[in-house]
Design an enzyme around this catalytic site. Structure first.
Site, PDB file in Angstrom:
ATOM      1  N   ASN A   8     -34.736 -17.394  -2.767  1.00 21.94           N
ATOM      2  CA  ASN A   8     -34.467 -18.583  -1.957  1.00 21.94           C
ATOM      3  C   ASN A   8     -32.962 -18.823  -1.980  1.00 21.94           C
ATOM      4  O   ASN A   8     -32.418 -19.273  -2.984  1.00 21.94           O
ATOM      5  CB  ASN A   8     -35.226 -19.778  -2.562  1.00 21.94           C
ATOM      6  CG  ASN A   8     -34.892 -21.088  -1.872  1.00 21.94           C
ATOM      7  OD1 ASN A   8     -34.265 -21.096  -0.807  1.00 21.94           O
ATOM      8  ND2 ASN A   8     -35.314 -22.187  -2.475  1.00 21.94           N
ATOM      9  N   TRP A   9     -32.325 -18.514  -0.853  1.00 21.13           N
ATOM     10  CA  TRP A   9     -30.862 -18.651  -0.812  1.00 21.13           C
ATOM     11  C   TRP A   9     -30.405 -20.101  -0.657  1.00 21.13           C
ATOM     12  O   TRP A   9     -29.221 -20.385  -0.772  1.00 21.13           O
ATOM     13  CB  TRP A   9     -30.293 -17.861   0.367  1.00 21.13           C
ATOM     14  CG  TRP A   9     -30.290 -16.381   0.212  1.00 21.13           C
ATOM     15  CD1 TRP A   9     -30.770 -15.641  -0.838  1.00 21.13           C
ATOM     16  CD2 TRP A   9     -29.754 -15.447   1.160  1.00 21.13           C
ATOM     17  NE1 TRP A   9     -30.572 -14.307  -0.591  1.00 21.13           N
ATOM     18  CE2 TRP A   9     -29.955 -14.159   0.629  1.00 21.13           C
ATOM     19  CE3 TRP A   9     -29.148 -15.560   2.403  1.00 21.13           C
ATOM     20  CZ2 TRP A   9     -29.551 -13.001   1.295  1.00 21.13           C
ATOM     21  CZ3 TRP A   9     -28.750 -14.417   3.081  1.00 21.13           C
ATOM     22  CH2 TRP A   9     -28.950 -13.149   2.529  1.00 21.13           C
ATOM     23  N   LYS A  10     -31.348 -20.980  -0.310  1.00 20.40           N
ATOM     24  CA  LYS A  10     -30.981 -22.387  -0.048  1.00 20.40           C
ATOM     25  C   LYS A  10     -29.873 -22.436   1.018  1.00 20.40           C
ATOM     26  O   LYS A  10     -29.880 -21.635   1.931  1.00 20.40           O
ATOM     27  CB  LYS A  10     -30.586 -23.081  -1.352  1.00 20.40           C
ATOM     28  CG  LYS A  10     -31.649 -22.861  -2.432  1.00 20.40           C
ATOM     29  CD  LYS A  10     -31.519 -23.726  -3.627  1.00 20.40           C
ATOM     30  CE  LYS A  10     -32.633 -23.368  -4.597  1.00 20.40           C
ATOM     31  NZ  LYS A  10     -32.748 -24.278  -5.707  1.00 20.40           N
ATOM     32  N   HIS A  94     -40.977 -27.149  -0.902  1.00 19.75           N
ATOM     33  CA  HIS A  94     -39.989 -26.962  -1.970  1.00 19.75           C
ATOM     34  C   HIS A  94     -39.537 -28.329  -2.477  1.00 19.75           C
ATOM     35  O   HIS A  94     -39.413 -29.280  -1.706  1.00 19.75           O
ATOM     36  CB  HIS A  94     -38.792 -26.169  -1.437  1.00 19.75           C
ATOM     37  CG  HIS A  94     -37.859 -25.771  -2.532  1.00 19.75           C
ATOM     38  ND1 HIS A  94     -36.909 -26.626  -3.039  1.00 19.75           N
ATOM     39  CD2 HIS A  94     -37.766 -24.627  -3.258  1.00 19.75           C
ATOM     40  CE1 HIS A  94     -36.271 -26.020  -4.022  1.00 19.75           C
ATOM     41  NE2 HIS A  94     -36.766 -24.805  -4.176  1.00 19.75           N
ATOM     42  N   GLU A  96     -36.758 -29.533  -3.252  1.00 15.24           N
ATOM     43  CA  GLU A  96     -35.583 -30.141  -2.602  1.00 15.24           C
ATOM     44  C   GLU A  96     -35.973 -30.786  -1.277  1.00 15.24           C
ATOM     45  O   GLU A  96     -35.402 -31.794  -0.876  1.00 15.24           O
ATOM     46  CB  GLU A  96     -34.477 -29.086  -2.438  1.00 15.24           C
ATOM     47  CG  GLU A  96     -33.809 -28.799  -3.780  1.00 15.24           C
ATOM     48  CD  GLU A  96     -33.345 -27.377  -3.986  1.00 15.24           C
ATOM     49  OE1 GLU A  96     -33.178 -26.628  -2.996  1.00 15.24           O
ATOM     50  OE2 GLU A  96     -33.158 -26.989  -5.164  1.00 15.24           O
ATOM     51  N   GLU A 166     -43.056 -24.593  -9.486  1.00  7.89           N
ATOM     52  CA  GLU A 166     -41.650 -24.824  -9.790  1.00  7.89           C
ATOM     53  C   GLU A 166     -41.462 -26.225 -10.372  1.00  7.89           C
ATOM     54  O   GLU A 166     -41.355 -27.197  -9.612  1.00  7.89           O
ATOM     55  CB  GLU A 166     -40.806 -24.710  -8.515  1.00  7.89           C
ATOM     56  CG  GLU A 166     -40.844 -23.348  -7.871  1.00  7.89           C
ATOM     57  CD  GLU A 166     -39.578 -23.089  -7.066  1.00  7.89           C
ATOM     58  OE1 GLU A 166     -38.901 -22.105  -7.363  1.00  7.89           O
ATOM     59  OE2 GLU A 166     -39.261 -23.881  -6.168  1.00  7.89           O
ATOM     60  N   GLY A 172     -32.489 -25.074 -10.838  1.00 11.67           N
ATOM     61  CA  GLY A 172     -31.034 -25.177 -10.766  1.00 11.67           C
ATOM     62  C   GLY A 172     -30.399 -25.804 -12.001  1.00 11.67           C
ATOM     63  O   GLY A 172     -29.220 -26.161 -11.980  1.00 11.67           O
ATOM     64  N   SER A 212     -34.827 -21.702 -12.583  1.00 10.51           N
ATOM     65  CA  SER A 212     -33.870 -21.068 -13.499  1.00 10.51           C
ATOM     66  C   SER A 212     -34.330 -19.692 -13.990  1.00 10.51           C
ATOM     67  O   SER A 212     -34.108 -19.325 -15.146  1.00 10.51           O
ATOM     68  CB  SER A 212     -33.551 -21.993 -14.683  1.00 10.51           C
ATOM     69  OG  SER A 212     -32.924 -23.175 -14.217  1.00 10.51           O
ATOM     70  N   GLY A 233     -33.794 -18.786  -7.141  1.00 12.36           N
ATOM     71  CA  GLY A 233     -32.734 -19.416  -6.357  1.00 12.36           C
ATOM     72  C   GLY A 233     -31.387 -18.817  -6.701  1.00 12.36           C
ATOM     73  O   GLY A 233     -31.027 -17.735  -6.226  1.00 12.36           O
ATOM     74  N   GLY A 234     -30.645 -19.509  -7.551  1.00 16.76           N
ATOM     75  CA  GLY A 234     -29.271 -19.118  -7.886  1.00 16.76           C
ATOM     76  C   GLY A 234     -29.103 -17.644  -8.247  1.00 16.76           C
ATOM     77  O   GLY A 234     -28.148 -16.997  -7.794  1.00 16.76           O
TER      78      GLY A 234
HETATM   79  P1  PGA Z   1     -33.181 -21.745  -9.252  1.00 14.68           P
HETATM   80  O1  PGA Z   1     -33.987 -22.268  -7.953  1.00 14.68           O
HETATM   81  O2  PGA Z   1     -33.656 -20.356  -9.523  1.00 14.68           O
HETATM   82  O3  PGA Z   1     -31.739 -21.809  -8.830  1.00 14.68           O
HETATM   83  O4  PGA Z   1     -33.527 -22.677 -10.356  1.00 14.68           O
HETATM   84  C1  PGA Z   1     -35.331 -21.950  -7.753  1.00 14.68           C
HETATM   85  C2  PGA Z   1     -35.842 -22.554  -6.484  1.00 14.68           C
HETATM   86  O5  PGA Z   1     -35.366 -23.637  -6.095  1.00 14.68           O
HETATM   87  O6  PGA Z   1     -36.710 -21.994  -5.806  1.00 14.68           O
END
Ligand code: PGA
Length: 254
Positions: A8-10, A94, A96, A166, A172, A212, A233-234
């Site tokens: 997930n590149w956001k 998600h 967010e 999640e 994050g 994470s 994500g990151g």
């Molecule tokens: P993260 O994000 O790996 O940066 O914690 C995961 C996600 O939001 O899907």
């Protein structure tokens, strides 16, 4: 069930960075031929990503969609538009979107239905906040998200989706859940609920852990039988280190 690693590149990467990323990641295609790898770039990078992945086994996902197919909905995007750019998957619910953008379970349910109606595979995200965990409400919150998100959806469609567990506090933050915490929720709550929806008593839905995830902890998660992979994500943003993470997952996958 095979190993799944989703990125997930956001809200990161322009077109140039997208092309460079896939140039890098495609070098590892043979090595990862048994892994389902789904990358979810922002909408603006989907076209370039789709072009870069033509003929590749890597698959594309989007990060959101709208519940209508066309019309006067400024700023929204339809399933057909996503598919036209090569997306086969879509993240729905998600945290967010839920907690920064205010999406409700009802919105998420409508999006799930529209994804299924248009043959996009939803990656349906659920997770509790830290206060909910501390007050012992994790399972209650997760069940509520599952039931509301899947309301009036035929359980026969469960084989055409993926669930991502999640925990909001792990996203994050660098503070991943322990594999034991993830198993407790995935096996003890999510799969139990999904099994109870299934006519065979054994749900076909793969469940990923997210929050994470890194090269050095992914093995702990995917070595557990109930965890089919990860949503990253990151740590998915650089092709080389994402490849190292996938390699570590492959080594430990149960
Ligand atoms: P993260 O994000 O790996 O940066 O914690 C995961 C996600 O939001 O899907």
């Amino acid at each position: 069930m095979g190993l799944i690693v989703a990125a997930n590149w956001k809200m990161f990467k322009n077109n140039k960075e997208t092309v460079e990323y896939f140039d890098g990641l495609k070098k590892f295609e043979d090595e990862f031929s048994e892994v389902k790898i789904v990358v979810c770039p922002p909408f603006t990078a989907l076209f370039k990503a789709g072009e870069a992945l033509e003929g590749s086994a890597y698959e594309l996902g989007a990060q959101n969609l709208f519940w209508e197919n066309e019309g006067a909905f400024t700023g929204e995007i339809s399933p057909a538009m996503l598919k036209d750019n090569g997306a086969k998957y879509v993240l729905i619910g998600h945290s967010e979107r839920r907690w920064v953008m205010g999406e409700t379970d009802e919105d998420i349910n409508k999006k799930m239905k529209n994804a299924f109606d248009n043959n996009l595979i939803p990656i349906f995200c659920v997770g509790e906040k830290i206060e909910e965990r501390k007050s012992g409400d994790t399972d209650k919150v997760i069940l509520d998200q599952l039931r509301k998100g899947l309301k009036d959806i035929d359980p026969k469609l469960d084989e055409k989706m993926i669930i991502a567990y999640e925990p909001v506090w792990a996203i994050g933050t660098g503070m991943a859940a322990t594999a034991e915490d993830a198993v407790a929720v995935i096996d003890g709550c999510i799969l139990k609920e999904m099994n109870s929806r299934s006519s065979t008593g054994k749900s076909p839905v793969p469940v990923l852990y997210g929050g994470s995830v890194k090269e050095d902890n992914i093995g702990d998660f995917v070595s557990r039988e109930c965890i089919s992979g990860a949503l990253v994500g990151g740590a998915s943003l650089k092709a080389d280190s994402f490849a190292a993470l996938i390699r570590a997952a492959k080594k430990s996958y149960a």
